[in-house]
Design an enzyme around this catalytic site. Structure first.
Site, PDB file in Angstrom:
ATOM      1  N   LYS A  42     -17.378 -97.514 -26.186  1.00  0.00           N
ATOM      2  CA  LYS A  42     -16.204 -97.425 -25.320  1.00  0.00           C
ATOM      3  C   LYS A  42     -16.426 -96.264 -24.344  1.00  0.00           C
ATOM      4  O   LYS A  42     -16.985 -95.234 -24.722  1.00  0.00           O
ATOM      5  CB  LYS A  42     -14.979 -97.168 -26.207  1.00  0.00           C
ATOM      6  CG  LYS A  42     -13.636 -97.168 -25.510  1.00  0.00           C
ATOM      7  CD  LYS A  42     -12.514 -96.940 -26.551  1.00  0.00           C
ATOM      8  CE  LYS A  42     -11.135 -97.052 -25.928  1.00  0.00           C
ATOM      9  NZ  LYS A  42     -10.052 -96.885 -26.943  1.00  0.00           N
TER      10      LYS A  42
ATOM     11  N   SER B 227      -6.499-100.630 -26.629  1.00  0.00           N
ATOM     12  CA  SER B 227      -7.243-100.262 -25.449  1.00  0.00           C
ATOM     13  C   SER B 227      -8.747-100.486 -25.559  1.00  0.00           C
ATOM     14  O   SER B 227      -9.438-100.492 -24.533  1.00  0.00           O
ATOM     15  CB  SER B 227      -6.989 -98.789 -25.114  1.00  0.00           C
ATOM     16  OG  SER B 227      -7.539 -97.953 -26.116  1.00  0.00           O
TER      17      SER B 227
ATOM     18  N   SER C 167      -5.568 -99.225 -31.080  1.00  0.00           N
ATOM     19  CA  SER C 167      -6.567 -99.623 -30.086  1.00  0.00           C
ATOM     20  C   SER C 167      -7.896-100.143 -30.611  1.00  0.00           C
ATOM     21  O   SER C 167      -8.667-100.708 -29.848  1.00  0.00           O
ATOM     22  CB  SER C 167      -6.865 -98.461 -29.153  1.00  0.00           C
ATOM     23  OG  SER C 167      -5.919 -98.446 -28.127  1.00  0.00           O
TER      24      SER C 167
HETATM   25  N1  GLN Z   1      -1.359 -99.492 -27.184  1.00  0.00           N
HETATM   26  C1  GLN Z   1      -1.084 -98.159 -27.644  1.00  0.00           C
HETATM   27  C2  GLN Z   1      -0.847 -97.264 -26.451  1.00  0.00           C
HETATM   28  O1  GLN Z   1      -0.830 -97.771 -25.391  1.00  0.00           O
HETATM   29  C3  GLN Z   1      -2.219 -97.656 -28.468  1.00  0.00           C
HETATM   30  C4  GLN Z   1      -3.387 -97.281 -27.655  1.00  0.00           C
HETATM   31  C5  GLN Z   1      -4.461 -96.641 -28.468  1.00  0.00           C
HETATM   32  O2  GLN Z   1      -4.522 -96.779 -29.683  1.00  0.00           O
HETATM   33  N2  GLN Z   1      -5.287 -95.886 -27.788  1.00  0.00           N
HETATM   34  O3  GLN Z   1      -0.684 -96.092 -26.552  1.00  0.00           O
END
Ligand code: GLN
Length: 484
Positions: free
Chosen positions: A78, A153, A177
């Site tokens: 990532k 994400s 995420s």
């Molecule tokens: N979807 C969640 C957010 O937008 C989690 C994102 C994540 O785990 N980085 O914060």
């Protein structure tokens, strides 16, 4: 031979018996990326030359008989992991051109094994999102249905593994995420306990929640990737100095007598019927395997999303203050002076969702509102943590859905941030509690989209959830790989 569809442990055998070289394996992945990724958009950057060079090093090491589990295995990262000499953007315009001078700890650990890095993976900007649509590099498309989101994400991390464009990947999980995109793309993803894996050299979103974890094609691969990155790191004061168990070695110990909790709060209105059916089938399967299913309650679940969006945005507003055009990446200076430069850099460098979160977080921390929002959220966080502690007095693991629905359509939730935030309702509590959870495929929807289930473990009991996941995976025989 179609090698890109193999698991890491299968590739290991081929590499160590000389049936294939790391150079050939890497070549197959690079070709696959070249053919497919114009459609999927999982990669922000493919590091072809570096990958080929690493493969040659791996081949020498294998010939010398010094290979380790990941020597010569083509992985991808990532774009939140800083990588020495390789542009790292966090999918943000503000970091375009930022070339880090060092490798983060997990990257270094993998490099020391001579794993091969194929490139940097797409994600939601600064890991804020659930669909990978908040990327300055465009959305990632779901390999099972290109009109749908990959989840986020770590959408690139999940889609690359699902589409056989990497043997495994690393993502980060602040509120889901790793687990949610893994679920939407039909791969296995694990969020380790807070403190299990070092975050040194991982761009911070919400520091009391962020964790690094693997995404892989099966549970065994997931266990060996975790093995490679877990453990104490003097560079990260939040990493915990506990021995790292032999995750892979205990996978096959079975679930006889294991107590698996099923929380009633996770079977809410709006939960997709195919998701419910898959979870029920999974519970039956565990009964059949000798586990005991126990009804439990996690009473403060309802408050988790609100609590998370106060804490995560508050921390993000502080963490993202460092992007000011001075030290990292882009500077937009129209000659109007320092304050003007800050303003232009941040206004044009950050995307809409990131700005929304900085504003929310700044508001929650501002004087007069701090007690009402931030402090309150911290108290609720404690209650959520206590819910899990009480549940784990009764059970060894908790089984839940990962997401309320299978992958939704691209664009479907972009105009409605609250709907987007709600898609993390089942993953967020785990981050607030700081414990570990794995997401693994457990079925398909009527439209043929993968459905995932989540097994939540006690703090530092990754071994237990991996073992439970492995037992299920063997028994369920869920079809792997999208129809690409
Ligand atoms: N979807 C969640 C957010 O937008 C989690 C994102 C994540 O785990 N980085 O914060």
């Amino acid at each position: 031979m179609e090698t890109t569809g193999l698991t890491i442990h299968e590739m290991r055998d081929l590499l160590d018996t000389g049936k294939i070289s790391a150079a050939e394996l890497t070549g197959s992945f690079l070709r696959r990326i070249h053919e497919l990724d114009t459609r999927i958009n999982a990669f922000i950057r493919v590091t072809k030359e570096q990958a080929e060079e690493a493969a040659r090093r791996a081949d020498r090491r294998i010939r010398e008989g010094n290979s380790t589990l990941l020597t010569g295995i083509p992985l991808a990262l990532k774009d939140i992991f800083v990588t020495e000499g390789i542009e790292t953007t966090c999918a943000s315009n503000i970091l375009k051109g930022f070339v880090p001078p060092y490798d983060g700890t997990v990257v270094r650990r993998l490099r020391e094994q001579d794993a091969v890095f194929l490139g940097k993976l797409n994600m939601d900007e600064f890991a804020m999102g659930s669909s990978n649509e908040n990327s300055a590099f465009g959305p990632v498309r779901n390999p099972w249905d290109e009109t749908r989101v990959s989840g986020g994400s770590s959408g690139g991390s999940a889609a690359a593994v699902a589409a056989c464009m990497a043997a495994g990947s690393l993502g980060t999980d602040t509120g889901g995420s790793i687990r949610q995109p893994a679920s939407h793309c039909g791969v296995v993803g694990l969020k380790p306990t807070y403190g299990r894996v070092s975050r040194y050299g991982v761009i911070a979103y919400a520091s009391s929640l962020d964790q690094v974890g693997p995404l892989a094609r099966d549970v065994e691969d997931c266990s060996l990737l975790l093995q490679a990155v877990a453990g104490y790191d003097p560079h990260d004061s939040t990493s915990v100095s506990l021995p790292v168990p032999d995750y892979r070695g205990s996978l096959k110990n079975g679930v006889k007598g294991m107590r698996i909790g099923c929380p009633k709060e996770y079977f809410i209105d709006g939960l997709d019927a195919d998701v419910i059916a898959s979870i029920r089938t999974a519970l039956d399967r565990y009964r059949h395997l000798g586990a005991e299913i126990v009804d439990i309650t996690l009473p403060h679940t309802d408050y988790a999303v609100a609590c998370y969006y106060v804490i995560a945005t508050a921390e993000a507003s502080s963490n993202l203050a460092r992007y000011d055009g001075i030290r990292f990446g882009q500077r937009i200076d129209d000659g109007g002076g320092l304050i003007e430069m800050y303003r232009n850099t941040r206004a044009r460098g950050f995307g809409a969702e990131v700005k929304r979160r900085i504003m929310l977080g700044t508001f929650a921390l501002s004087s007069g509102y701090y007690d009402a929002y931030y402090l309150k959220a911290q108290k609720i966080r404690t209650l959520i943590r206590e819910d899990f502690a009480a549940a784990f007095d009764q059970v060894d693991a908790v089984l839940t859905p990962v997401a309320p629905t299978p992958a939704f359509l691209l664009g479907e939730k972009m105009d409605d941030p609250l709907q987007m935030y709600l898609s993390d309702i089942f993953t967020i509590p785990v981050n607030l509690a700081g414990t570990c959870a794995i997401s693994l495929p457990c079925g398909f929807s009527a439209e043929g989209l993968p459905i995932g289930m989540q097994l939540i473990g006690k703090p530092f009991a990754e071994e237990t959830i991996l073992r439970a996941a492995w037992a299920f995976e063997q028994e369920a025989g869920i079809r792997k790989g999208p129809p690409l």
